[in-house]
Scaffold this active site. Structure first.
Site, PDB file in Angstrom:
ATOM      1  N   SER A 100      -5.100  -0.141  -1.770  1.00 45.77           N
ATOM      2  CA  SER A 100      -5.068   0.822  -0.225  1.00 45.77           C
ATOM      3  C   SER A 100      -4.582   1.972  -0.128  1.00 45.77           C
ATOM      4  CB  SER A 100      -3.980  -0.521   0.660  1.00 45.77           C
ATOM      5  OG  SER A 100      -4.393  -1.731   0.823  1.00 45.77           O
ATOM      6  N   LYS A 176      -9.027  -0.602   6.536  1.00 46.68           N
ATOM      7  CA  LYS A 176      -7.590  -1.537   5.832  1.00 46.68           C
ATOM      8  C   LYS A 176      -6.073  -0.621   6.410  1.00 46.68           C
ATOM      9  CE  LYS A 176      -5.603  -4.080   3.056  1.00 46.68           C
ATOM     10  NZ  LYS A 176      -5.097  -4.464   1.819  1.00 46.68           N
ATOM     11  N   LYS A 245       4.349   0.344   2.685  1.00 49.94           N
ATOM     12  CA  LYS A 245       3.037   1.139   2.179  1.00 49.94           C
ATOM     13  C   LYS A 245       2.121   1.528   2.704  1.00 49.94           C
ATOM     14  CE  LYS A 245       0.550   0.411  -0.780  1.00 49.94           C
ATOM     15  NZ  LYS A 245      -1.288   0.103  -0.824  1.00 49.94           N
TER      16      LYS A 245
END
Length: 298
Positions: A100, A176, A245
């Site tokens: 990701s 995502k 993150k």
């Protein structure tokens, strides 16, 4: 049968990478693996994988090189750093990145890799967690050329129940980011709900069951609410740092394209606060601790 299957290289044998590689081996794919900590490759070598010492060496034996790494900086290092993928890559090979990452950085790295080596890039982040990786039920959202995706679709369907082509390079990472915005905000409000129920004298362990099938139901609710209610924070199936993150990635990208994400921005700050109190490497079920007891990672 073996000779008809593409040879695969895989970098990143972590919580997700290990079960994904096990599925690939079980399906008969010739597999070469690399990990920064080489000891983590041992179970796969025992199961029939070949281990190499550098990411560049993955390209020597593989038609397709797959990555499942922590973040943008790590992917950049593994691809373009010393003895990285770019040093061994050849035109006609394909890189599939399950990590990701930042969408803009993904587009830049894909263009650089193609220009330097002719190797194409598919950004293919996944959703479904360790359970989905073990079961082969991941949702895989793909950015890149449709022809490249067709080459590896059977491989991806060994790992996931659904593969969706979202557009050009970077589109998988945008999707995502959207996924993680929903998951992270959901996790935070589930923590509030469980704490409120308990504080009100309601059996919080029944929340997930009571709401199952209704509009408030979700996989995070069914997974996290019982864990939070029972204070079951082990084993760690995913990390607070990962959600943080990904939220930071989403908020940064939203600024780049001029789209407002106020709820996700607040979620990022709450996740950062929780992480700063010692929970970065802990399971997101620990988010409930913010609402019902003094901060402690113990």
């Amino acid at each position: 049968m073996m000779s008809t299957l593409p040879s695969l290289g895989f970098a990143g044998i972590g919580l997700m990478g290990l079960p994904m590689c096990r599925r690939l081996l079980a399906a008969g794919y010739p597999l070469t693996v690399w990990n920064r900590n080489p000891d983590k490759c041992a179970p796969l070598v025992e199961a029939g994988a070949r281990q190499v010492a550098t990411p560049a060496e993955l390209c020597g034996q593989a038609d397709v090189v797959m990555l499942c790494l922590a973040d943008t900086a790590v992917v950049r290092e593994v691809v373009f750093g010393p003895a990285g993928v770019a040093e061994g890559a050849k035109s006609g090979q394909l890189l599939v990145d399950f990590s990701s990452l930042e969408p803009t950085a993904t587009r830049e790295m894909a263009a650089e890799l193609a220009q330097k080596t002719g190797m194409a890039w598919l950004d293919s982040p996944v959703s479904g967690g360790v359970v989905g990786a073990e079961a082969g039920s991941l949702a895989i959202m793909v950015g890149g050329d449709a022809v490249d995706l067709d080459r590896v679709r059977p491989v991806l369907l060994t790992l996931g129940q659904r593969v969706t082509h979202m557009g050009g390079v970077g589109a998988g990472q945008v999707t995502k980011a959207c996924n993680q915005m929903i998951v992270a905000c959901n996790a935070l409000v589930i923590a509030e709900v469980v704490a409120l129920a308990k504080q009100s004298g309601v059996d919080a362990s029944l929340i997930a069951e009571a709401l199952a099938g209704g509009f408030a139901d979700s996989k995070p609710l069914q997974i996290l609410a019982p864990q939070m209610a029972d204070s079951r924070f082990e084993p760690v199936k995913w990390h607070v740092r990962t959600l943080l993150k990904d939220l930071d990635t989403a908020v940064k990208f939203s600024r780049e394209v001029g789209s407002a994400t106020p709820i996700s921005g607040l979620a990022a700050q709450l996740m950062r606060l929780h992480g700063a109190q010692g929970f970065l490497e802990r399971d997101p079920s620990t988010l409930v601790k913010m609402y019902r007891e003094p901060a402690s990672a113990d």
